[in-house]
Design a protein around this motif. Structure first.
Motif, short mmCIF file in Angstrom:
data_model
loop_
_atom_site.label_atom_id
_atom_site.label_comp_id
_atom_site.label_asym_id
_atom_site.label_seq_id
_atom_site.Cartn_x
_atom_site.Cartn_y
_atom_site.Cartn_z
N LEU A 58 -9.03 6.02 -1.07
CA LEU A 58 -8.21 6.48 0.13
C LEU A 58 -9.05 7.42 0.74
O LEU A 58 -8.95 7.68 1.90
CB LEU A 58 -7.10 7.12 -0.42
CG LEU A 58 -5.97 6.32 -1.50
CD1 LEU A 58 -4.98 7.08 -1.90
CD2 LEU A 58 -5.68 5.01 -0.81
N GLU A 68 -3.66 3.24 7.38
CA GLU A 68 -3.55 2.63 5.99
C GLU A 68 -2.50 1.46 6.00
O GLU A 68 -2.79 0.49 5.50
CB GLU A 68 -3.27 3.62 4.82
CG GLU A 68 -2.99 2.98 3.64
CD GLU A 68 -2.79 4.04 2.36
OE1 GLU A 68 -3.95 4.74 1.98
OE2 GLU A 68 -1.82 4.03 1.89
N ASP A 69 -1.58 1.60 6.75
CA ASP A 69 -0.74 0.72 7.07
C ASP A 69 -1.23 -0.60 7.55
O ASP A 69 -1.02 -1.62 7.32
CB ASP A 69 0.66 1.24 7.79
CG ASP A 69 1.51 2.09 7.31
OD1 ASP A 69 1.48 2.08 6.01
OD2 ASP A 69 2.36 3.04 7.81
N TYR A 79 0.18 -2.03 -3.14
CA TYR A 79 -0.20 -0.53 -3.82
C TYR A 79 -0.54 -0.58 -5.37
O TYR A 79 0.28 -1.45 -6.13
CB TYR A 79 0.70 0.55 -3.48
CG TYR A 79 1.02 0.90 -1.73
CD1 TYR A 79 -0.16 1.48 -1.02
CD2 TYR A 79 1.83 -0.14 -1.15
CE1 TYR A 79 -0.11 1.80 -0.04
CE2 TYR A 79 1.83 0.22 0.33
CZ TYR A 79 0.84 1.03 1.08
OH TYR A 79 0.86 1.10 2.22
N SER A 139 6.11 5.17 -3.67
CA SER A 139 6.16 6.07 -2.41
C SER A 139 4.95 6.81 -2.20
O SER A 139 4.22 7.10 -3.52
CB SER A 139 7.34 7.04 -2.52
OG SER A 139 7.14 8.09 -1.47
N ARG A 140 4.28 7.29 -1.30
CA ARG A 140 3.26 8.18 -1.00
C ARG A 140 3.51 9.56 -1.54
O ARG A 140 4.70 9.69 -1.47
CB ARG A 140 2.66 8.10 0.14
CG ARG A 140 2.15 6.59 0.84
CD ARG A 140 1.50 6.96 2.31
NE ARG A 140 0.74 5.84 2.46
CZ ARG A 140 1.31 4.65 3.72
NH1 ARG A 140 2.39 5.26 4.12
NH2 ARG A 140 0.59 3.49 3.85
N SER A 142 4.03 13.65 -1.99
CA SER A 142 4.37 14.70 -0.93
C SER A 142 3.47 15.59 -0.99
O SER A 142 2.95 15.85 -1.92
CB SER A 142 5.67 15.29 -1.66
OG SER A 142 6.30 16.13 -0.71
N SER A 153 -0.14 9.68 -7.45
CA SER A 153 -1.73 9.28 -7.01
C SER A 153 -1.51 7.96 -6.97
O SER A 153 -0.72 7.28 -7.90
CB SER A 153 -2.53 9.84 -7.83
OG SER A 153 -3.86 9.68 -7.35
N TYR A 154 -2.23 7.11 -6.18
CA TYR A 154 -2.15 5.88 -6.05
C TYR A 154 -3.60 5.32 -5.49
O TYR A 154 -4.55 5.88 -5.08
CB TYR A 154 -1.17 5.27 -4.97
CG TYR A 154 -1.30 5.55 -3.77
CD1 TYR A 154 -1.93 4.46 -2.70
CD2 TYR A 154 -0.78 6.87 -3.32
CE1 TYR A 154 -1.89 4.93 -1.35
CE2 TYR A 154 -1.18 7.07 -1.84
CZ TYR A 154 -1.57 5.98 -0.92
OH TYR A 154 -1.79 6.58 0.32
N HIS A 486 8.79 -1.00 -4.18
CA HIS A 486 7.35 -1.34 -3.71
C HIS A 486 7.57 -2.58 -2.52
O HIS A 486 6.77 -2.21 -1.55
CB HIS A 486 6.60 -2.13 -5.06
CG HIS A 486 5.04 -2.54 -4.53
ND1 HIS A 486 4.52 -3.41 -4.99
CD2 HIS A 486 4.29 -1.39 -3.95
CE1 HIS A 486 3.20 -3.77 -4.60
NE2 HIS A 486 3.21 -2.41 -3.64
#
Length: 494
Positions: A58, A68-69, A79, A139-140, A142, A153-154, A486
Protein backbone atom coordinates in the motif's frame (compact mmCIF):
# COMPACT_ATOMS: atom_id res chain seq x y z
CA UNK A 1 39.17 7.45 -10.30
CA UNK A 2 35.48 8.47 -10.30
CA UNK A 3 33.10 6.51 -12.51
CA UNK A 4 30.77 7.96 -15.07
CA UNK A 5 27.49 9.55 -13.96
CA UNK A 6 24.26 7.56 -14.15
CA UNK A 7 22.22 9.09 -16.93
CA UNK A 8 20.73 5.97 -18.56
CA UNK A 9 18.99 3.13 -16.69
CA UNK A 10 18.13 -0.01 -18.62
CA UNK A 11 15.64 -2.45 -17.11
CA UNK A 12 16.02 -5.97 -18.50
CA UNK A 13 12.68 -7.75 -18.46
CA UNK A 14 9.16 -6.52 -17.83
CA UNK A 15 6.74 -8.38 -15.63
CA UNK A 16 5.94 -7.27 -12.13
CA UNK A 17 9.56 -6.62 -11.07
CA UNK A 18 10.55 -4.69 -14.19
CA UNK A 19 7.54 -2.42 -14.27
CA UNK A 20 7.55 -1.81 -10.51
CA UNK A 21 11.12 -0.57 -10.90
CA UNK A 22 10.42 1.48 -14.02
CA UNK A 23 7.30 3.08 -12.56
CA UNK A 24 9.11 4.13 -9.39
CA UNK A 25 12.18 5.44 -11.22
CA UNK A 26 10.12 7.38 -13.74
CA UNK A 27 7.90 8.81 -11.03
CA UNK A 28 10.55 9.81 -8.49
CA UNK A 29 13.60 10.87 -10.49
CA UNK A 30 13.81 14.41 -11.92
CA UNK A 31 12.34 14.53 -15.41
CA UNK A 32 14.96 14.64 -18.15
CA UNK A 33 17.93 13.90 -15.90
CA UNK A 34 17.87 10.09 -16.15
CA UNK A 35 16.57 8.14 -19.13
CA UNK A 36 14.74 4.87 -18.36
CA UNK A 37 14.24 2.08 -20.87
CA UNK A 38 12.59 -1.30 -20.31
CA UNK A 39 13.71 -4.06 -22.67
CA UNK A 40 11.09 -6.79 -22.85
CA UNK A 41 11.01 -9.79 -25.11
CA UNK A 42 7.55 -10.99 -26.14
CA UNK A 43 9.10 -14.43 -26.72
CA UNK A 44 10.02 -14.90 -23.06
CA UNK A 45 7.17 -15.86 -20.76
CA UNK A 46 6.55 -14.27 -17.39
CA UNK A 47 6.19 -16.45 -14.30
CA UNK A 48 3.42 -14.18 -13.02
CA UNK A 49 1.76 -16.58 -10.56
CA UNK A 50 2.18 -14.26 -7.57
CA UNK A 51 -1.17 -12.71 -6.73
CA UNK A 52 -1.02 -12.02 -2.98
CA UNK A 53 0.74 -9.17 -1.22
CA UNK A 54 1.40 -7.89 2.30
CA UNK A 55 0.55 -4.44 3.76
CA UNK A 56 3.71 -2.54 2.65
CA UNK A 57 2.48 -2.73 -0.97
CA UNK A 58 0.00 0.00 0.00
CA UNK A 59 2.90 2.35 0.76
CA UNK A 60 4.49 1.57 -2.61
CA UNK A 61 1.27 2.35 -4.44
CA UNK A 62 0.79 5.58 -2.49
CA UNK A 63 4.30 6.72 -3.41
CA UNK A 64 3.28 6.34 -7.04
CA UNK A 65 0.08 8.32 -6.45
CA UNK A 66 -2.10 5.35 -7.40
CA UNK A 67 -5.81 5.52 -6.67
CA UNK A 68 -6.49 2.23 -4.89
CA UNK A 69 -10.08 1.87 -6.11
CA UNK A 70 -8.88 2.20 -9.70
CA UNK A 71 -6.07 -0.29 -9.09
CA UNK A 72 -8.45 -2.87 -7.62
CA UNK A 73 -10.82 -2.44 -10.57
CA UNK A 74 -8.07 -2.67 -13.18
CA UNK A 75 -6.40 -5.74 -11.66
CA UNK A 76 -9.56 -7.69 -10.69
CA UNK A 77 -8.30 -7.27 -7.15
CA UNK A 78 -9.69 -8.14 -3.74
CA UNK A 79 -8.70 -7.20 -0.21
CA UNK A 80 -6.58 -9.35 2.07
CA UNK A 81 -6.75 -9.35 5.87
CA UNK A 82 -4.33 -12.20 6.41
CA UNK A 83 -3.70 -15.86 5.68
CA UNK A 84 -5.66 -18.88 6.90
CA UNK A 85 -3.37 -21.86 7.53
CA UNK A 86 -4.96 -25.28 7.42
CA UNK A 87 -3.34 -28.57 8.49
CA UNK A 88 -0.01 -26.96 9.42
CA UNK A 89 -0.02 -27.68 13.15
CA UNK A 90 -1.57 -31.08 12.48
CA UNK A 91 -4.17 -32.39 10.02
CA UNK A 92 -7.60 -30.97 10.75
CA UNK A 93 -6.33 -27.91 12.64
CA UNK A 94 -6.40 -24.33 11.35
CA UNK A 95 -5.24 -20.92 12.51
CA UNK A 96 -5.03 -17.42 11.04
CA UNK A 97 -2.06 -15.09 10.51
CA UNK A 98 -3.74 -11.67 10.67
CA UNK A 99 -2.48 -8.27 9.65
CA UNK A 100 -2.73 -5.56 12.29
CA UNK A 101 -2.32 -6.51 15.94
CA UNK A 102 -3.75 -8.69 18.69
CA UNK A 103 -5.59 -6.69 21.34
CA UNK A 104 -3.51 -3.99 22.98
CA UNK A 105 -0.59 -3.98 25.41
CA UNK A 106 -1.52 -3.78 29.07
CA UNK A 107 0.81 -2.08 31.49
CA UNK A 108 3.49 -1.84 28.81
CA UNK A 109 3.57 -5.63 28.38
CA UNK A 110 2.81 -7.36 25.10
CA UNK A 111 -0.80 -8.46 24.76
CA UNK A 112 0.05 -12.10 24.05
CA UNK A 113 1.80 -12.41 27.41
CA UNK A 114 -1.46 -11.63 29.23
CA UNK A 115 -3.26 -14.09 26.98
CA UNK A 116 -0.68 -16.80 27.69
CA UNK A 117 -1.23 -16.28 31.41
CA UNK A 118 -5.05 -16.34 31.33
CA UNK A 119 -5.95 -18.19 28.08
CA UNK A 120 -9.07 -16.04 28.14
CA UNK A 121 -10.89 -16.87 24.89
CA UNK A 122 -9.23 -17.79 21.61
CA UNK A 123 -6.27 -15.72 20.45
CA UNK A 124 -7.91 -14.93 17.11
CA UNK A 125 -10.86 -13.26 18.86
CA UNK A 126 -8.50 -10.39 19.71
CA UNK A 127 -7.69 -9.62 16.08
CA UNK A 128 -10.14 -7.38 14.26
CA UNK A 129 -8.77 -8.40 10.82
CA UNK A 130 -9.25 -12.09 11.67
CA UNK A 131 -12.78 -11.69 13.03
CA UNK A 132 -13.70 -9.59 10.01
CA UNK A 133 -12.07 -12.03 7.58
CA UNK A 134 -13.96 -15.03 8.91
CA UNK A 135 -17.20 -13.03 8.73
CA UNK A 136 -16.49 -11.98 5.12
CA UNK A 137 -16.28 -8.30 6.13
CA UNK A 138 -13.92 -5.50 5.11
CA UNK A 139 -13.31 -1.82 5.72
CA UNK A 140 -10.27 0.38 5.42
CA UNK A 141 -8.65 1.53 8.68
CA UNK A 142 -9.89 4.62 10.50
CA UNK A 143 -7.59 7.58 11.12
CA UNK A 144 -9.24 8.08 14.51
CA UNK A 145 -7.07 6.34 17.14
CA UNK A 146 -10.15 6.04 19.37
CA UNK A 147 -11.87 3.82 16.82
CA UNK A 148 -11.38 0.07 16.82
CA UNK A 149 -11.03 0.38 13.04
CA UNK A 150 -7.67 2.09 13.62
CA UNK A 151 -6.40 -1.42 14.42
CA UNK A 152 -7.13 -2.60 10.88
CA UNK A 153 -4.39 -3.44 8.43
CA UNK A 154 -4.73 -5.02 5.02
CA UNK A 155 -3.08 -5.89 1.73
CA UNK A 156 -4.29 -6.82 -1.75
CA UNK A 157 -4.82 -9.79 -3.98
CA UNK A 158 -4.51 -8.94 -7.67
CA UNK A 159 -3.76 -10.43 -11.06
CA UNK A 160 0.02 -9.93 -11.26
CA UNK A 161 0.06 -9.60 -15.04
CA UNK A 162 -2.66 -6.93 -14.88
CA UNK A 163 -0.71 -5.12 -12.15
CA UNK A 164 2.40 -5.13 -14.35
CA UNK A 165 0.34 -3.74 -17.24
CA UNK A 166 -1.13 -1.04 -15.01
CA UNK A 167 2.34 0.04 -13.90
CA UNK A 168 3.64 -0.08 -17.49
CA UNK A 169 1.07 2.53 -18.49
CA UNK A 170 2.11 4.79 -15.61
CA UNK A 171 5.83 4.35 -16.26
CA UNK A 172 5.49 5.19 -19.96
CA UNK A 173 3.29 8.19 -19.15
CA UNK A 174 6.08 9.41 -16.85
CA UNK A 175 8.71 9.09 -19.57
CA UNK A 176 9.98 5.50 -19.50
CA UNK A 177 10.60 3.93 -22.91
CA UNK A 178 9.31 0.45 -23.72
CA UNK A 179 11.59 -1.50 -26.06
CA UNK A 180 10.52 -4.87 -27.42
CA UNK A 181 13.35 -7.14 -28.45
CA UNK A 182 15.32 -10.24 -27.59
CA UNK A 183 18.76 -9.72 -26.05
CA UNK A 184 21.40 -11.79 -27.84
CA UNK A 185 24.60 -10.34 -26.37
CA UNK A 186 25.80 -8.50 -23.29
CA UNK A 187 28.82 -6.25 -23.80
CA UNK A 188 31.10 -5.38 -20.88
CA UNK A 189 33.69 -2.66 -20.47
CA UNK A 190 37.17 -4.09 -20.88
CA UNK A 191 38.63 -2.16 -17.95
CA UNK A 192 35.93 -1.91 -15.27
CA UNK A 193 34.04 -5.09 -16.10
CA UNK A 194 30.76 -3.16 -15.94
CA UNK A 195 27.99 -3.95 -18.38
CA UNK A 196 28.28 -1.42 -21.19
CA UNK A 197 25.42 -2.29 -23.51
CA UNK A 198 22.97 -4.92 -24.71
CA UNK A 199 22.68 -6.14 -28.30
CA UNK A 200 19.20 -7.03 -29.52
CA UNK A 201 18.40 -9.66 -32.11
CA UNK A 202 17.59 -7.04 -34.74
CA UNK A 203 20.96 -5.33 -34.25
CA UNK A 204 19.89 -2.47 -32.00
CA UNK A 205 22.27 -1.62 -29.19
CA UNK A 206 20.97 -0.49 -25.78
CA UNK A 207 23.68 1.36 -23.89
CA UNK A 208 23.31 2.16 -20.21
CA UNK A 209 25.06 3.31 -17.06
CA UNK A 210 22.97 1.29 -14.60
CA UNK A 211 21.18 -1.98 -15.44
CA UNK A 212 18.34 -3.58 -13.50
CA UNK A 213 18.16 -7.32 -14.07
CA UNK A 214 14.51 -8.39 -13.93
CA UNK A 215 15.02 -11.36 -16.26
CA UNK A 216 13.68 -13.98 -13.86
CA UNK A 217 15.34 -17.15 -12.64
CA UNK A 218 17.95 -17.16 -15.41
CA UNK A 219 19.54 -13.89 -14.22
CA UNK A 220 20.69 -12.82 -17.68
CA UNK A 221 22.99 -10.07 -16.40
CA UNK A 222 23.61 -10.77 -12.72
CA UNK A 223 24.51 -14.43 -13.28
CA UNK A 224 25.00 -15.29 -16.93
CA UNK A 225 27.08 -12.19 -17.66
CA UNK A 226 28.65 -11.42 -14.27
CA UNK A 227 28.79 -14.86 -12.63
CA UNK A 228 27.75 -13.43 -9.27
CA UNK A 229 27.02 -16.78 -7.63
CA UNK A 230 24.03 -18.12 -5.72
CA UNK A 231 23.58 -18.95 -2.05
CA UNK A 232 21.53 -22.16 -1.91
CA UNK A 233 19.07 -22.44 1.00
CA UNK A 234 17.39 -25.68 -0.06
CA UNK A 235 18.80 -27.53 2.97
CA UNK A 236 16.48 -25.32 5.06
CA UNK A 237 13.67 -24.90 2.54
CA UNK A 238 13.67 -28.08 0.43
CA UNK A 239 10.61 -27.23 -1.67
CA UNK A 240 11.86 -27.09 -5.27
CA UNK A 241 8.75 -27.45 -7.41
CA UNK A 242 5.41 -25.72 -7.89
CA UNK A 243 2.42 -26.22 -10.13
CA UNK A 244 -0.12 -23.40 -10.60
CA UNK A 245 -3.56 -23.24 -12.17
CA UNK A 246 -6.48 -20.77 -12.10
CA UNK A 247 -10.02 -21.98 -11.60
CA UNK A 248 -13.45 -20.41 -11.89
CA UNK A 249 -14.62 -18.37 -8.93
CA UNK A 250 -17.26 -19.80 -6.62
CA UNK A 251 -19.36 -17.39 -4.59
CA UNK A 252 -18.04 -14.12 -3.26
CA UNK A 253 -14.26 -13.84 -2.83
CA UNK A 254 -12.96 -14.22 0.70
CA UNK A 255 -10.83 -11.38 2.14
CA UNK A 256 -7.93 -13.69 2.91
CA UNK A 257 -5.45 -16.09 1.32
CA UNK A 258 -5.62 -19.78 2.23
CA UNK A 259 -2.62 -22.06 2.69
CA UNK A 260 -3.22 -25.77 3.17
CA UNK A 261 -0.35 -28.05 4.19
CA UNK A 262 -0.03 -31.31 2.26
CA UNK A 263 2.03 -34.44 2.77
CA UNK A 264 5.10 -32.89 1.14
CA UNK A 265 4.43 -29.15 0.89
CA UNK A 266 1.38 -26.89 0.73
CA UNK A 267 -1.33 -25.51 -1.55
CA UNK A 268 -2.36 -21.88 -1.99
CA UNK A 269 -5.77 -20.43 -2.79
CA UNK A 270 -6.01 -16.73 -3.72
CA UNK A 271 -9.46 -15.26 -4.53
CA UNK A 272 -9.74 -12.59 -7.24
CA UNK A 273 -12.87 -10.99 -8.64
CA UNK A 274 -12.78 -12.90 -11.92
CA UNK A 275 -11.14 -16.19 -10.87
CA UNK A 276 -9.30 -18.02 -8.11
CA UNK A 277 -5.55 -18.60 -8.20
CA UNK A 278 -4.30 -21.97 -6.99
CA UNK A 279 -0.95 -23.66 -6.65
CA UNK A 280 0.92 -26.51 -5.01
CA UNK A 281 4.46 -25.99 -3.69
CA UNK A 282 6.26 -29.24 -2.87
CA UNK A 283 9.52 -31.09 -2.44
CA UNK A 284 10.31 -33.42 -5.35
CA UNK A 285 12.30 -35.72 -3.06
CA UNK A 286 9.03 -36.70 -1.38
CA UNK A 287 6.41 -36.19 -4.12
CA UNK A 288 6.53 -36.68 -7.88
CA UNK A 289 5.28 -34.02 -10.30
CA UNK A 290 2.26 -35.92 -11.59
CA UNK A 291 1.00 -36.69 -8.08
CA UNK A 292 1.49 -33.06 -7.03
CA UNK A 293 -0.53 -31.85 -10.01
CA UNK A 294 -3.25 -34.41 -9.39
CA UNK A 295 -3.57 -33.34 -5.74
CA UNK A 296 -3.89 -29.72 -6.82
CA UNK A 297 -6.58 -30.43 -9.42
CA UNK A 298 -8.54 -32.62 -7.02
CA UNK A 299 -8.53 -29.85 -4.42
CA UNK A 300 -9.89 -27.08 -6.68
CA UNK A 301 -13.17 -25.39 -5.75
CA UNK A 302 -14.27 -25.21 -9.39
CA UNK A 303 -13.15 -26.32 -12.88
CA UNK A 304 -9.67 -25.26 -14.00
CA UNK A 305 -9.53 -22.40 -16.49
CA UNK A 306 -6.16 -23.30 -18.05
CA UNK A 307 -3.57 -26.03 -18.22
CA UNK A 308 -1.45 -26.33 -15.06
CA UNK A 309 1.98 -24.64 -15.23
CA UNK A 310 4.95 -26.37 -13.65
CA UNK A 311 7.86 -24.44 -12.15
CA UNK A 312 11.26 -25.55 -10.89
CA UNK A 313 13.33 -23.45 -8.50
CA UNK A 314 16.09 -23.46 -5.93
CA UNK A 315 15.43 -21.43 -2.81
CA UNK A 316 18.16 -18.91 -2.05
CA UNK A 317 19.62 -15.57 -3.08
CA UNK A 318 22.36 -14.11 -5.26
CA UNK A 319 25.55 -13.58 -3.29
CA UNK A 320 25.34 -9.95 -4.34
CA UNK A 321 22.16 -8.12 -5.28
CA UNK A 322 24.22 -5.25 -6.74
CA UNK A 323 27.31 -6.33 -8.67
CA UNK A 324 29.30 -3.86 -10.80
CA UNK A 325 26.58 -1.68 -12.36
CA UNK A 326 23.88 -4.37 -12.31
CA UNK A 327 21.13 -4.66 -9.69
CA UNK A 328 19.05 -7.84 -9.61
CA UNK A 329 15.37 -7.59 -8.70
CA UNK A 330 12.66 -10.21 -8.33
CA UNK A 331 13.48 -13.78 -9.31
CA UNK A 332 16.83 -12.68 -10.72
CA UNK A 333 17.82 -11.66 -7.18
CA UNK A 334 16.60 -14.75 -5.37
CA UNK A 335 13.57 -16.84 -4.55
CA UNK A 336 11.76 -17.71 -1.35
CA UNK A 337 8.56 -19.69 -1.76
CA UNK A 338 5.41 -17.54 -1.57
CA UNK A 339 4.16 -18.99 1.72
CA UNK A 340 3.91 -15.55 3.34
CA UNK A 341 3.33 -13.59 0.10
CA UNK A 342 6.74 -11.92 0.18
CA UNK A 343 7.82 -12.22 -3.47
CA UNK A 344 6.40 -8.88 -4.59
CA UNK A 345 7.48 -7.30 -1.32
CA UNK A 346 11.12 -8.23 -1.91
CA UNK A 347 10.91 -6.51 -5.29
CA UNK A 348 9.46 -3.47 -3.52
CA UNK A 349 12.30 -3.54 -0.98
CA UNK A 350 14.86 -3.73 -3.73
CA UNK A 351 13.35 -0.79 -5.61
CA UNK A 352 12.86 1.42 -2.57
CA UNK A 353 16.34 0.65 -1.25
CA UNK A 354 17.70 1.63 -4.67
CA UNK A 355 15.80 4.90 -4.52
CA UNK A 356 17.30 5.61 -1.09
CA UNK A 357 20.80 5.02 -2.49
CA UNK A 358 20.35 6.13 -6.10
CA UNK A 359 23.61 7.62 -7.40
CA UNK A 360 23.52 11.38 -7.77
CA UNK A 361 26.60 11.10 -9.97
CA UNK A 362 28.74 7.98 -10.27
CA UNK A 363 28.14 4.65 -8.54
CA UNK A 364 29.84 4.72 -5.13
CA UNK A 365 31.30 1.47 -3.69
CA UNK A 366 30.11 2.33 -0.18
CA UNK A 367 26.52 2.68 -1.38
CA UNK A 368 26.74 -0.59 -3.32
CA UNK A 369 27.98 -2.34 -0.17
CA UNK A 370 25.16 -0.81 1.88
CA UNK A 371 22.55 -1.92 -0.65
CA UNK A 372 23.88 -5.48 -0.59
CA UNK A 373 23.93 -5.55 3.20
CA UNK A 374 20.35 -4.32 3.48
CA UNK A 375 19.02 -6.71 0.84
CA UNK A 376 20.84 -9.67 2.38
CA UNK A 377 19.23 -8.78 5.70
CA UNK A 378 15.77 -8.55 4.13
CA UNK A 379 16.10 -11.92 2.40
CA UNK A 380 17.46 -13.66 5.49
CA UNK A 381 14.67 -12.34 7.72
CA UNK A 382 12.03 -13.58 5.28
CA UNK A 383 13.89 -16.90 5.00
CA UNK A 384 13.83 -17.42 8.76
CA UNK A 385 10.13 -16.63 9.06
CA UNK A 386 9.24 -19.08 6.30
CA UNK A 387 11.45 -21.82 7.79
CA UNK A 388 9.57 -21.31 11.07
CA UNK A 389 6.41 -22.79 9.52
CA UNK A 390 8.16 -26.09 8.82
CA UNK A 391 10.28 -26.37 11.95
CA UNK A 392 7.78 -25.25 14.58
CA UNK A 393 4.93 -27.71 14.07
CA UNK A 394 3.49 -30.85 15.62
CA UNK A 395 3.19 -32.69 12.29
CA UNK A 396 5.12 -35.94 12.06
CA UNK A 397 2.70 -37.90 9.89
CA UNK A 398 4.76 -38.16 6.67
CA UNK A 399 8.46 -38.58 5.86
CA UNK A 400 8.59 -34.98 4.67
CA UNK A 401 7.27 -33.51 7.93
CA UNK A 402 9.53 -35.73 9.99
CA UNK A 403 12.51 -34.57 7.92
CA UNK A 404 11.85 -30.84 8.30
CA UNK A 405 11.11 -31.21 12.01
CA UNK A 406 14.53 -32.82 12.48
CA UNK A 407 16.54 -30.37 10.36
CA UNK A 408 18.92 -27.79 11.76
CA UNK A 409 17.89 -24.17 11.23
CA UNK A 410 19.91 -20.93 10.95
CA UNK A 411 21.32 -19.70 14.24
CA UNK A 412 19.30 -16.51 13.87
CA UNK A 413 16.07 -18.54 13.97
CA UNK A 414 17.25 -21.12 16.49
CA UNK A 415 17.93 -18.42 19.09
CA UNK A 416 14.48 -16.86 18.58
CA UNK A 417 12.82 -20.22 19.04
CA UNK A 418 14.72 -20.92 22.23
CA UNK A 419 13.79 -17.54 23.70
CA UNK A 420 10.14 -18.15 22.83
CA UNK A 421 10.05 -21.68 24.23
CA UNK A 422 10.91 -20.55 27.73
CA UNK A 423 8.64 -17.55 28.37
CA UNK A 424 6.88 -16.85 25.08
CA UNK A 425 9.05 -13.82 24.43
CA UNK A 426 9.33 -12.42 20.91
CA UNK A 427 12.31 -10.12 20.52
CA UNK A 428 12.46 -8.06 17.32
CA UNK A 429 15.22 -5.97 15.85
CA UNK A 430 14.57 -2.50 14.38
CA UNK A 431 13.19 -2.49 10.85
CA UNK A 432 11.96 -6.08 10.76
CA UNK A 433 9.26 -6.87 8.23
CA UNK A 434 7.27 -9.33 10.32
CA UNK A 435 5.73 -7.88 13.45
CA UNK A 436 5.26 -9.35 16.90
CA UNK A 437 1.72 -10.26 15.81
CA UNK A 438 3.06 -12.24 12.83
CA UNK A 439 5.52 -14.21 14.95
CA UNK A 440 2.91 -14.79 17.67
CA UNK A 441 0.36 -16.01 15.13
CA UNK A 442 2.64 -18.73 13.74
CA UNK A 443 4.39 -19.65 16.99
CA UNK A 444 1.13 -20.00 18.94
CA UNK A 445 -0.92 -21.22 15.99
CA UNK A 446 1.35 -24.14 15.11
CA UNK A 447 2.71 -25.09 18.54
CA UNK A 448 4.25 -26.35 20.66
CA UNK A 449 3.32 -23.75 23.27
CA UNK A 450 5.98 -22.05 25.41
CA UNK A 451 6.74 -23.50 28.83
CA UNK A 452 5.61 -20.33 30.58
CA UNK A 453 4.94 -16.62 30.23
CA UNK A 454 6.73 -13.41 31.13
CA UNK A 455 6.62 -13.13 34.97
CA UNK A 456 5.79 -9.44 34.62
CA UNK A 457 2.26 -10.49 33.68
CA UNK A 458 1.79 -11.89 37.20
CA UNK A 459 2.10 -8.40 38.66
CA UNK A 460 -1.43 -7.60 37.45
CA UNK A 461 -4.57 -8.92 39.22
CA UNK A 462 -5.76 -11.82 37.08
CA UNK A 463 -9.45 -11.01 37.37
CA UNK A 464 -8.81 -7.43 36.24
CA UNK A 465 -6.87 -8.66 33.22
CA UNK A 466 -9.64 -11.09 32.32
CA UNK A 467 -12.19 -8.28 32.45
CA UNK A 468 -10.04 -6.12 30.15
CA UNK A 469 -9.62 -8.99 27.70
CA UNK A 470 -13.36 -9.63 27.67
CA UNK A 471 -13.98 -5.95 26.88
CA UNK A 472 -11.44 -6.12 24.05
CA UNK A 473 -13.19 -9.13 22.53
CA UNK A 474 -16.55 -7.43 22.68
CA UNK A 475 -15.23 -4.24 21.12
CA UNK A 476 -13.57 -6.15 18.28
CA UNK A 477 -16.70 -8.20 17.59
CA UNK A 478 -18.87 -5.09 17.46
CA UNK A 479 -16.38 -3.42 15.15
CA UNK A 480 -16.49 -6.37 12.76
CA UNK A 481 -20.28 -6.56 12.91
CA UNK A 482 -20.51 -2.92 11.81
CA UNK A 483 -18.34 -3.41 8.72
CA UNK A 484 -19.78 -3.89 5.24
CA UNK A 485 -19.32 -7.23 3.56
CA UNK A 486 -16.19 -7.69 1.45
CA UNK A 487 -18.38 -8.10 -1.64
CA UNK A 488 -20.30 -4.86 -1.02
CA UNK A 489 -17.09 -2.94 -0.34
CA UNK A 490 -15.69 -4.16 -3.67
CA UNK A 491 -18.93 -3.15 -5.40
CA UNK A 492 -18.61 0.42 -4.07
CA UNK A 493 -15.33 0.88 -5.87
CA UNK A 494 -16.50 -0.35 -9.26
Amino acid sequence: MPGKPVRRVVVVGGGTAGWMAAAMLASRLPAGRVGIAVVESPEIGIVGVGEATIPPILDFNRLLGIDEDELVRRTEGTYKLGIKFRDWREPGHSYFHPFGSYGAPIGGLSFHQHWLRTREGRLGEYSLPQVAAYAGKFSRPSDDPRSVLSKMSYALHFDASLYAGFLRERAIADGAVHVEGRIVDVRRDGQSGDVDSLVLQDGRVMAGDLFLDCSGFRGLLIEQALGTGYEDWSHWLPMDRAVAVPCAKTGEPTPFTRSTATGAGWRWRIPLQHRTGNGHVYCSSFLDDDSAERQLIEGLDAPALAQPRRLTFTTGRRKLSWNHNVIALGLASGFIEPLESTSIHLVQQGVQTLMALFPSASIEPAEVAQYNRLMQQDYERVRDFVILHYKHTLRRDTPFWRAVAAMDVPDSLASRLEVFRSHGRIILEPGELFTETSWAAVLLGQGPAPRGHDPQADAFPEELIRQQLQRMRGLIQRGADAMPSHASFLARGR
